[in-house]
Design an enzyme around this catalytic site. Structure first.
Site, PDB file in Angstrom:
ATOM      1  N   GLU A  57      33.768  31.830  26.889  1.00 42.30           N
ATOM      2  CA  GLU A  57      34.039  31.712  28.329  1.00 42.30           C
ATOM      3  C   GLU A  57      35.555  31.859  28.474  1.00 42.30           C
ATOM      4  O   GLU A  57      36.318  31.030  27.971  1.00 42.30           O
ATOM      5  CB  GLU A  57      33.597  30.350  28.895  1.00 42.30           C
ATOM      6  CG  GLU A  57      33.878  30.274  30.394  1.00 42.30           C
ATOM      7  CD  GLU A  57      33.815  28.868  31.012  1.00 42.30           C
ATOM      8  OE1 GLU A  57      33.602  27.878  30.301  1.00 42.30           O
ATOM      9  OE2 GLU A  57      34.020  28.787  32.240  1.00 42.30           O
ATOM     10  N   ASP A  82      41.249  28.848  27.612  1.00 42.61           N
ATOM     11  CA  ASP A  82      42.141  28.836  28.782  1.00 42.61           C
ATOM     12  C   ASP A  82      43.536  28.495  28.282  1.00 42.61           C
ATOM     13  O   ASP A  82      43.705  27.864  27.241  1.00 42.61           O
ATOM     14  CB  ASP A  82      41.686  27.792  29.817  1.00 42.61           C
ATOM     15  CG  ASP A  82      42.208  28.100  31.213  1.00 42.61           C
ATOM     16  OD1 ASP A  82      41.412  28.511  32.074  1.00 42.61           O
ATOM     17  OD2 ASP A  82      43.432  27.937  31.442  1.00 42.61           O
ATOM     18  N   ASP A 131      41.222  35.138  38.030  1.00 44.10           N
ATOM     19  CA  ASP A 131      42.192  35.478  39.088  1.00 44.10           C
ATOM     20  C   ASP A 131      42.022  36.960  39.448  1.00 44.10           C
ATOM     21  O   ASP A 131      42.021  37.804  38.560  1.00 44.10           O
ATOM     22  CB  ASP A 131      43.623  35.255  38.572  1.00 44.10           C
ATOM     23  CG  ASP A 131      43.859  33.798  38.216  1.00 44.10           C
ATOM     24  OD1 ASP A 131      43.526  32.944  39.041  1.00 44.10           O
ATOM     25  OD2 ASP A 131      44.349  33.522  37.106  1.00 44.10           O
ATOM     26  N   ASP A 167      34.221  35.640  43.671  1.00 39.74           N
ATOM     27  CA  ASP A 167      34.086  35.646  45.132  1.00 39.74           C
ATOM     28  C   ASP A 167      34.970  36.745  45.726  1.00 39.74           C
ATOM     29  O   ASP A 167      35.066  36.874  46.938  1.00 39.74           O
ATOM     30  CB  ASP A 167      34.458  34.288  45.723  1.00 39.74           C
ATOM     31  CG  ASP A 167      35.883  33.888  45.383  1.00 39.74           C
ATOM     32  OD1 ASP A 167      36.509  34.556  44.539  1.00 39.74           O
ATOM     33  OD2 ASP A 167      36.376  32.903  45.961  1.00 39.74           O
ATOM     34  N   THR A 207      31.414  26.321  39.231  1.00 42.14           N
ATOM     35  CA  THR A 207      32.664  25.827  38.666  1.00 42.14           C
ATOM     36  C   THR A 207      33.503  25.174  39.761  1.00 42.14           C
ATOM     37  O   THR A 207      33.209  25.293  40.944  1.00 42.14           O
ATOM     38  CB  THR A 207      33.484  26.987  38.067  1.00 42.14           C
ATOM     39  OG1 THR A 207      33.868  27.850  39.139  1.00 42.14           O
ATOM     40  CG2 THR A 207      32.699  27.753  37.028  1.00 42.14           C
ATOM     41  N   GLU A 210      34.639  27.761  42.164  1.00 41.18           N
ATOM     42  CA  GLU A 210      33.583  28.239  43.075  1.00 41.18           C
ATOM     43  C   GLU A 210      33.314  27.205  44.167  1.00 41.18           C
ATOM     44  O   GLU A 210      33.206  27.551  45.342  1.00 41.18           O
ATOM     45  CB  GLU A 210      32.286  28.534  42.309  1.00 41.18           C
ATOM     46  CG  GLU A 210      31.174  28.971  43.264  1.00 41.18           C
ATOM     47  CD  GLU A 210      29.913  29.483  42.579  1.00 41.18           C
ATOM     48  OE1 GLU A 210      29.891  29.586  41.348  1.00 41.18           O
ATOM     49  OE2 GLU A 210      28.959  29.776  43.313  1.00 41.18           O
TER      50      GLU A 210
END
Ligand SMILES: C[S@@+](CC[C@H](N)C(=O)[O-])C[C@H]1O[C@@H](n2cnc3c(N)ncnc32)[C@H](O)[C@@H]1O
Length: 227
Positions: A57, A82, A131, A167, A207, A210
């Site tokens: 992920e 991350d 992003d 999104d 998440t 989201e």
């Protein structure tokens, strides 16, 4: 920097399910004992102790997908990645508290992945709400750009699958173009994911990002493609 963040960084260093890179120019990973480790081509044997497929992920934030996949996919090994340690902290702590052993976190830049993983070591990649980098001049930094697809190709199985949830209409349209331009194969795409009633339970995981943006976004989009 808030005190909370400093405390989280200190705790993160001690977590046995977290490996961290502290220097972009020296892409080693450091474990919870402060030792440098190199698991390239050895994640299965050295870290997970099995031969199950490894799923990444990328830009995992608080690690909601890593945690959900670890639970829903017990025959897979999951790695959340991350650059922000204070975010990873939440998912890593949850895994430890719940004794979930088929997932870990790596704190590093996604740009450095080929230093840590060998050819064909990864079977699947999830990109939840990366992003969108709205400016054209930064389009190379989008996680579905040719630049990143090239990095994924260095570490993924030939039929490796990439999932994007976003999104952003810009990122959705850009990704469809990038898939065609970079010779990838589009497997599935939904401009309105939830309107399509997806049966894959993973697609219903929401998440932090989201949840924050759901009311503002017209639809949540999803793209699945093969490298
Ligand atoms: C918009 S947030 C989304 C976080 C999470 N996926 C979610 O949906 O809540 C993007 C995340 O990607 C991480 N990120 C962005 N570029 C990165 C890079 N090049 N390497 C590692 N992490 C990166 C950021 O630190 C951030 O946590």
């Amino acid at each position: 920097m808030s005190k909370g963040k400093l405390a989280k960084f200190a705790e993160l260093k001690e977590m046995p399910n977290v490996f961290q890179n502290f220097n972009w120019h020296q892409p080693q990973l450091i474990n919870h004992l402060g030792n440098e480790v190199d698991y390239k081509n050895q994640w299965h044997e050295q870290v997970f102790g099995n031969n199950n497929p490894i799923v990444l992920e990328l830009g995992c934030g608080y690690g909601e997908y890593t945690v959900a996949m670890a639970q829903q996919m017990p025959n897979h090994n999951i790695i959340g990645i991350d650059i922000k340690g204070n975010r990873i902290h939440m998912g890593a702590q949850w895994l430890l508290e719940n004794r979930v052993n088929n997932a870990i976190f790596v704190r590093t830049s996604i740009e450095l992945l080929a230093n840590y993983f060998g050819e064909q070591e990864i079977s699947e990649i999830w990109l939840p709400f990366p992003d969108p980098f709205r400016r054209d001049s930064k389009s190379n930094r989008r996680l579905t750009s040719g630049y990143f697809i090239n990095i994924y190709r260095q570490i993924m199985e030939p039929d490796g699958i990439v999932h994007l949830k976003t999104d952003s209409t810009l990122l959705y349209e850009y990704t469809l173009e990038s898939i065609a331009e970079n010779g990838c194969t589009l497997l599935e795409e939904h401009y309105d994911l939830y309107g399509s009633n997806p049966t894959n339970a993973l697609l219903h995981v929401k998440t932090r990002y989201e949840k924050l943006n759901l009311s503002k976004a017209d639809t949540i989009k999803y793209i699945k493609f093969k490298l």
